[in-house]
Motif scaffolding. Structure first.
Motif, short mmCIF file in Angstrom:
data_model
loop_
_atom_site.label_atom_id
_atom_site.label_comp_id
_atom_site.label_asym_id
_atom_site.label_seq_id
_atom_site.Cartn_x
_atom_site.Cartn_y
_atom_site.Cartn_z
N ASP A 1 -1.95 3.99 -5.31
CA ASP A 1 -2.35 3.28 -4.03
C ASP A 1 -1.71 1.88 -3.81
O ASP A 1 -1.67 1.72 -2.61
CB ASP A 1 -3.85 3.57 -3.91
CG ASP A 1 -4.51 2.57 -4.78
OD1 ASP A 1 -3.75 2.08 -5.68
OD2 ASP A 1 -5.98 2.71 -4.93
N THR A 2 -1.47 1.45 -4.75
CA THR A 2 -0.59 0.03 -4.57
C THR A 2 0.53 -0.13 -5.71
O THR A 2 0.27 0.53 -6.85
CB THR A 2 -1.70 -1.15 -4.63
OG1 THR A 2 -2.00 -1.20 -5.79
CG2 THR A 2 -2.48 -1.02 -3.62
N LYS B 1 0.98 -1.06 0.04
CA LYS B 1 -0.02 -0.06 0.08
C LYS B 1 0.80 1.44 -0.17
O LYS B 1 2.06 1.45 0.69
CB LYS B 1 -0.95 0.00 1.30
CG LYS B 1 -2.05 -1.05 1.30
CD LYS B 1 -3.02 -0.43 0.23
CE LYS B 1 -4.21 -1.64 0.11
NZ LYS B 1 -5.31 -1.21 -0.83
N LYS C 1 0.91 5.41 0.68
CA LYS C 1 0.40 6.28 1.58
C LYS C 1 -0.50 7.55 0.73
O LYS C 1 0.20 7.92 -0.35
CB LYS C 1 1.09 7.12 2.51
CG LYS C 1 1.72 6.21 3.69
CD LYS C 1 2.37 7.14 4.57
CE LYS C 1 3.19 6.07 5.88
NZ LYS C 1 4.05 6.83 6.49
#
Length: 223
Positions: free
Chosen positions: A21-22, A2, A4
Motif C-alpha cells: 500500500d506504500t 501511496k 492503488k
C-alpha cells in the motif's frame, strides 16, 4: 507514496499474503555513463524521457520503487519480465581459473562453478515475491501500456491468477506460446517444449499494438 489497491477477483490465497500500500524511496547511485555530457545524478523521468537510456543493477523491487518516486508512474508503455520460474534448481556458470588445467574439487563442488542465482522457493515466498512486483509494475504502466510476463509450466497457472487479480481478468490480451524446436528424449509423457508469455493491458479499452511491425513479408516458400 501511496499505491492503488489491486482490482480484486479472481484471487489466489497463500500464507502471509499482503498487498503493497506504500513504498519507500531507494535512491540510486550513479556508477557509470556512456557518451553523455553533463550526466545527472538522479534518474528522474523529466531528465531521461528523451534519452539517454537507463540501466539499473540491484533488487528489482527497490528499482521499481525508485522509478515510481522519480516520476515514472504511469509513463511506461511496455514492460517485459522474465522472472524466476520456480524451477527448483540453482543456476551456475563455469569460471576458468588462470593457470589451472584441471577442475579443483572442494566439498563435493567444483570451485570453478559460480552460482548465478537460486531458483528454489517455498511456494508462498514465490507467490508473494511476484505479487508485490506485479503491483508496482501496474503503477508504472501508462493507460495504453502492457506487461508481457514470460514463464513456463512450473508456475504459469499461478501467475495467470495473479495477473487476473492485479490487472483484472478483463485486461488479458494474449497468451503467446514460445515453442522449442530441439529434439527430446522423453519417453513416458509428452515433452514440455514451450514457454508461455502472458500479455495484459493496463486498460481493457486501449493498448499499443504495432501490427505492421509484427508482420513478416509473404513468400511462396510459406505455402
Amino acid at each position: 507514496m501511496k499505491i492503488k489497491p489491486v482490482k480484486g477477483r479472481p484471487m489466489l490465497h497463500w500464507v502471509g499474503k499482503r498487498p503493497i500500500d506504500t513504498i519507500s524511496n531507494y535512491p540510486a547511485q550513479l556508477v557509470d555513463t556512456y557518451n553523455v555530457e553533463n550526466p545527472e545524478k538522479e534518474p528522474t523521468y523529466d531528465r531521461f524521457k528523451d534519452g539517454p537510456n537507463l540501466l539499473f543493477q540491484g533488487d528489482n523491487k527497490e528499482i521499481l520503487s525508485t522509478l515510481l518516486v522519480q516520476g515514472f508512474r504511469g509513463k511506461i508503455d511496455l514492460i517485459y519480465i522474465d522472472p524466476p520460474f520456480d524451477s527448483g534448481a540453482d543456476y551456475v556458470r563455469k569460471v576458468a581459473l588462470r593457470g589451472e588445467q584441471k577442475n579443483l574439487e572442494a566439498e563435493g563442488h567444483s570451485v570453478i562453478e559460480q552460482t548465478q542465482y537460486t531458483d528454489i522457493w517455498a511456494n508462498d515466498n514465490y507467490l508473494q515475491f511476484m505479487f508485490e512486483r506485479l503491483i508496482l509494475i501496474r503503477e508504472l504502466l501508462s493507460e495504453k501500456g502492457g506487461i508481457y510476463l514470460h514463464c513456463d509450466w512450473h508456475k504459469s497457472h499461478h501467475l495467470r491468477l495473479l495477473l487476473d487479480e492485479v490487472f483484472g481478468e478483463g485486461n488479458f490480451v494474449n497468451e503467446i506460446i514460445w515453442k522449442y524446436n530441439w529434439a527430446s528424449t522423453v519417453k513416458k509423457k509428452f515433452s514440455q517444449k514451450h514457454d508461455t508469455i502472458f500479455w495484459y493491458a493496463k486498460s481493457a479499452e486501449n493498448w499499443i499494438f504495432n501490427l505492421d511491425e509484427m508482420r513478416e513479408p509473404y513468400t511462396d516458400e510459406q505455402l
